[in-house]
Design a protein around this motif. Structure first.
Motif, PDB file in Angstrom:
ATOM      1  N   LYS A 162      -7.131  -7.560   5.059  1.00  0.00           N
ATOM      2  CA  LYS A 162      -6.987  -8.478   6.181  1.00  0.00           C
ATOM      3  C   LYS A 162      -8.293  -9.238   6.437  1.00  0.00           C
ATOM      4  CE  LYS A 162      -2.705  -7.751   7.377  1.00  0.00           C
ATOM      5  NZ  LYS A 162      -1.690  -8.836   7.275  1.00  0.00           N
ATOM      6  N   GLU A 214      -6.208  -1.596   4.025  1.00  0.00           N
ATOM      7  CA  GLU A 214      -5.510  -2.632   4.784  1.00  0.00           C
ATOM      8  C   GLU A 214      -6.493  -3.498   5.564  1.00  0.00           C
ATOM      9  OE1 GLU A 214      -1.714  -3.242   7.804  1.00  0.00           O
ATOM     10  OE2 GLU A 214      -2.450  -1.215   7.376  1.00  0.00           O
ATOM     11  N   LYS A 215      -7.485  -2.863   6.186  1.00  0.00           N
ATOM     12  CA  LYS A 215      -8.487  -3.623   6.941  1.00  0.00           C
ATOM     13  C   LYS A 215      -9.291  -4.529   6.008  1.00  0.00           C
ATOM     14  CE  LYS A 215      -9.073  -0.224  10.657  1.00  0.00           C
ATOM     15  NZ  LYS A 215     -10.021   0.763  11.279  1.00  0.00           N
ATOM     16  N   LEU A 231       0.858  -1.182   0.000  1.00  0.00           N
ATOM     17  CA  LEU A 231       0.000   0.000   0.000  1.00  0.00           C
ATOM     18  C   LEU A 231       0.895   1.232   0.000  1.00  0.00           C
ATOM     19  CD1 LEU A 231      -2.780  -0.953   2.582  1.00  0.00           C
ATOM     20  CD2 LEU A 231      -2.768  -1.236   0.093  1.00  0.00           C
ATOM     21  N   VAL A 239       0.792  -7.459   4.134  1.00  0.00           N
ATOM     22  CA  VAL A 239       0.585  -6.090   3.666  1.00  0.00           C
ATOM     23  C   VAL A 239       1.758  -5.233   4.118  1.00  0.00           C
ATOM     24  CG1 VAL A 239      -0.888  -4.055   3.739  1.00  0.00           C
ATOM     25  CG2 VAL A 239      -1.919  -6.338   3.752  1.00  0.00           C
ATOM     26  N   ARG A 267       3.208  -1.335   4.219  1.00  0.00           N
ATOM     27  CA  ARG A 267       2.786   0.064   4.128  1.00  0.00           C
ATOM     28  C   ARG A 267       3.986   0.939   3.813  1.00  0.00           C
ATOM     29  NH1 ARG A 267      -2.260   1.369   6.779  1.00  0.00           N
ATOM     30  NH2 ARG A 267      -1.685   3.547   6.408  1.00  0.00           N
ATOM     31  N   ASP A 319      -5.670   2.964   5.481  1.00  0.00           N
ATOM     32  CA  ASP A 319      -6.120   2.167   6.626  1.00  0.00           C
ATOM     33  C   ASP A 319      -7.316   1.302   6.244  1.00  0.00           C
ATOM     34  OD1 ASP A 319      -4.191   3.299   8.261  1.00  0.00           O
ATOM     35  OD2 ASP A 319      -5.549   4.798   9.119  1.00  0.00           O
TER      36      ASP A 319
END
Length: 285
Positions: A208, A204-205, A181, A216, A218, A201
Motif C-alpha cells: 500500500k 500489505e502495508k 496474500l 490486495v 487477503r 500485515d
C-alpha cells in the motif's frame, strides 16, 4: 524491469512459450530480451536433422526468424547468443555477465516421485541464477490476453518469505494486478500462526505504501500440505503468477531447491517467480 530479460531457448514449445511470456513483460517494461541457446558438449544432429557441421547455421536462422517476429512488439532490443557447456550453468553465467534483471525458462514439470529426483535444467537454472527466475510449465501456459491479472504471494513463518515481495512488486507495477496474500498456517501453534499473520500485515502495508491503488486480497489457509494448498488456491482464484522464495539448500554445490520450491516449480500450472534470499527480511524499510 528496466534492463534485460534472458530466455533459455532450445526451440521446443516450452522454451518458445517462455519467450512469448518474456516478450509480454518486455513490451510493458521496456526491457531488452536476450535469447540463449546452449551448445551441449554431447550435442547430436538429431534435433534439426542437419549435419553437425551445419547445425549452427540453422540455429542462427531460427533466431533471426524469432527476432523478425518480435522485434516490433517491444521497445528494447531483442538479440541472441550461442554458448557452449551445461545449459543451466551457461544461462546463469550469461545472466551474471549481463547483469540481467530476470530469467524466463520453460520446464517440462514432473509429478509423483519424480519431483524429488535431481532437478531438470529449469530447477538448476532457478538454483544457480544470480537473479529472479520465472519458470513456465510446458503444456499449461496460455498467452495472457490482458497481461498478469493476479499475483499470488504465499506467506509462511520463515523470515525469508517477505523477500520476494519487492521484486514481485517491480513486476506488478507494469500490469496493475490484484495481489493475493496467502497466509499459510502449517501448524496449530498460535505463536507461529501470529507470526505468519504479522508478516502478511507487514507485506500489505509495504504494498500500500508503494501503490495506494493496488488491490490486495487477503486469504488464510490451515495447510496440511503447503504445496497442495498453494496450488489449489491459485486454481480457485484463477491466478496468473506465483511468487516464492527458493529455499535453496546449501549442500550439493547449490544445485538443489528446497522441497516446497521444487514442488511448486515442477507442479504449478501457472508461471512461478522464484527469488533467492539475500538476508533482507524487513519489507517495511
Amino acid at each position: 524491469m528496466k534492463n534485460l530479460i534472458i530466455v533459455g531457448i532450445d526451440f521446443s514449445k516450452g522454451s518458445l512459450g517462455a519467450l512469448d511470456y518474456a516478450i509480454n513483460i518486455a513490451a510493458k517494461s521496456g526491457a531488452k530480451v536476450l535469447m540463449i541457446w546452449v551448445d551441449k558438449v554431447n550435442y547430436t544432429s538429431t534435433f534439426f536433422n542437419t549435419p553437425k557441421t551445419g547445425y549452427k547455421a540453422e540455429i542462427k536462422a531460427q533466431f533471426e526468424k524469432l527476432i523478425k517476429k518480435y522485434d516490433k512488439k517491444i521497445k528494447g532490443k531483442i538479440d541472441y547468443k550461442i554458448r557452449s557447456g551445461k545449459v543451466y550453468q551457461e544461462i546463469a553465467n550469461q545472466a551474471k555477465y549481463s547483469d540481467a534483471d530476470l530469467i524466463v525458462s520453460g520446464t517440462h514439470g514432473t509429478s509423483g516421485f519424480q519431483e524429488f529426483w535431481i532437478g531438470s535444467n529449469a530447477n538448476r537454472i532457478v538454483s544457480t541464477a544470480p537473479c529472479p527466475v520465472v519458470t513456465i510449465r510446458q503444456g499449461f501456459y496460455v498467452k495472457p490476453k490482458q497481461g498478469i491479472k493476479k499475483i499470488i504471494l504465499p506467506i509462511d513463518s520463515t523470515q525469508e518469505t517477505r523477500e520476494k515481495v519487492p521484486f514481485a512488486m517491480r513486476l506488478a507495477k507494469h500490469f496493475n494486478p490484484e495481489i493475493h496474500l496467502l497466509a499459510l498456517h502449517s501448524t496449530s501453534v498460535q505463536t507461529i500462526k501470529r507470526r505468519v499473520n504479522s508478516y502478511a500485515d507487514q507485506v500489505e502495508k509495504y504494498i500500500k505504501k508503494l501503490d495506494e491503488g493496488m488491490k490486495v486480497v487477503r486469504a488464510s489457509i490451515d495447510a496440511e500440505s503447503v504445496t497442495t494448498s498453494t496450488l489449489n488456491y491459485v486454481k480457485e482464484v484463477d491466478g496468473d503468477l506465483i511468487a516464492i522464495m527458493t529455499e535453496q539448500e546449501t549442500s550439493a554445490a547449490n544445485i538443489f531447491l528446497g522441497p516446497y520450491a521444487q514442488q511448486i516449480v515442477n507442479r504449478s500450472e501457472v508461471p512461478v517467480l522464484s527469488v533467492h534470499s539475500k538476508g533482507i527480511y524487513d519489507v517495511t524499510i
